[in-house]
Design an enzyme around this catalytic site. Structure first.
Site, PDB file in Angstrom:
ATOM      1  N   HIS A 107      44.895  53.074  34.832  1.00 40.08           N
ATOM      2  CA  HIS A 107      44.292  53.839  34.033  1.00 40.08           C
ATOM      3  C   HIS A 107      45.558  54.834  34.074  1.00 40.08           C
ATOM      4  CE1 HIS A 107      42.825  54.727  38.054  1.00 40.08           C
ATOM      5  NE2 HIS A 107      42.903  55.952  37.796  1.00 40.08           N
ATOM      6  N   HIS A 109      45.694  59.390  33.280  1.00 45.86           N
ATOM      7  CA  HIS A 109      45.005  60.514  33.292  1.00 45.86           C
ATOM      8  C   HIS A 109      45.447  61.359  31.987  1.00 45.86           C
ATOM      9  CE1 HIS A 109      42.933  60.274  37.300  1.00 45.86           C
ATOM     10  NE2 HIS A 109      43.883  59.531  37.356  1.00 45.86           N
TER      11      HIS A 109
END
Ligand code: 5GP
Length: 148
Positions: A107, A109
């Site tokens: 992932h 940010h």
């Protein structure tokens, strides 16, 4: 959270979100990626972009995942900058517990930044659900305007 060996675990939080087993404040989805609000934002409007294909992090991801992932990151970074009147955007991505990773599904940010405002600590302080929902609406509104 300790690092789960070196193999991908299908019971991680983001895998559950991708399967719809855990709720999230989703702001964007296409065939390769999903983006949703971080529940412990380090700044107002902190969001996460997650590829649908499973990998622990960037290092073990298939190369084909990277382009679509960062296309979504760029789109959402632009939207977040407008939605939150940010002075800048920090993009962060951690690989391994030693590097600060706590959820072991790749992932990225996206964190809106403001002049002279330090980041809040990573992974602490769950935001109110109403605030997260409101912030998701702000990003979705900007995405809609960008699409027009
Ligand atoms: P990492 O430390 O792995 O780079 O980032 C994981 C991020 O996921 C953290 O910023 C944390 O606040 C966020 N997070 C952890 N659990 C959940 C959850 O259940 N839902 C959402 N939306 N974010 C989460």
């Amino acid at each position: 959270m300790s690092e789960p060996m070196n193999t991908y675990q299908t019971d991680n939080i983001f895998a559950k979100i991708l399967r719809g087993e855990i709720a999230c404040e989703k702001v964007f989805e296409d065939k390769d990626t999903i983006a949703f609000m971080d529940i412990m934002p380090q700044s107002e409007g902190h969001l996460l972009v997650v590829p649908k294909q499973a990998s622990l992090g960037l290092l073990d991801a298939e190369q084909v995942v990277i382009g679509p992932l960062f296309t979504t990151v760029q789109k959402l970074a632009k939207a977040a900058k407008i939605a939150f009147y940010a002075d800048g955007i920090t993009i962060m991505q951690f690989n391994g517990a030693s590097a600060g990773q706590t959820v072991f599904h790749l992932h990225v940010h996206i964190i809106p930044r403001y002049d002279n405002v330090p980041l809040r600590a990573h992974g602490t302080g769950t935001e109110k659900a109403t605030t997260i929902k409101l912030n998701a609406e702000k990003i979705k509104n900007v995405l809609n305007e960008m699409a027009e």
